[in-house]
Design a protein around this motif. Structure first.
Motif, PDB file in Angstrom:
ATOM      1  N   ALA A  92       0.895  -1.176   0.015  1.00 39.09           N
ATOM      2  CA  ALA A  92       0.021  -0.001  -0.078  1.00 39.09           C
ATOM      3  C   ALA A  92       0.839   1.190  -0.003  1.00 39.09           C
ATOM      4  N   GLN A  93       1.996   1.089   0.719  1.00 35.69           N
ATOM      5  CA  GLN A  93       2.739   2.334   0.683  1.00 35.69           C
ATOM      6  C   GLN A  93       3.534   2.711  -0.580  1.00 35.69           C
ATOM      7  N   ARG A  95       2.268   1.692  -3.486  1.00 34.16           N
ATOM      8  CA  ARG A  95       1.121   2.365  -4.476  1.00 34.16           C
ATOM      9  C   ARG A  95       0.969   3.679  -4.201  1.00 34.16           C
TER      10      ARG A  95
END
Length: 112
Positions: A92-93, A95
């Protein structure tokens, strides 16, 4: 609902205060080491190695590696996600970083 929000806000403020304390302590240690290094032997950067060891020890302690059993288990539980959740957070980081950096990359291509 309001109690839950106040509890969450208090937890965030406590985490921020603790983060500032840990970062402040590390900065003080680093400043002292750097001053001592420059005063004694500026040609050999020994303070970098000592600070790397101190940061490693701090990281291990905050991660719950040492200390009383109850405190270690609590710190380990609060340390963050582990296993699959850690991978999900890293993805997530990555992205989010890609999304945030993409417009600046476009601007560079248009200007060149």
């Amino acid at each position: 609902m309001v109690g839950s929000l106040a509890h969450s806000a208090g937890a965030v403020l406590l985490a921020a205060a603790l983060a500032l304390l840990v970062a402040g302590f590390a900065s003080l240690v680093w400043s002292g080491l750097l001053i001592a290094n420059l005063a004694t032997s500026p040609a050999i950067p020994w303070s970098v190695v000592v600070m790397a060891g101190a940061l490693w020890l701090m990281w291990r302690n905050l991660g719950g590696r040492w200390g009383s059993r109850g405190a270690s288990e609590r710190r380990r539980a609060l340390c963050g996600p582990g296993g699959r959740r850690r991978r999900a957070v890293v993805v997530a980081q990555a992205r989010l970083t890609r999304i945030v950096n993409t417009p600046s990359a476009w601007r560079k291509r248009q200007c060149a």
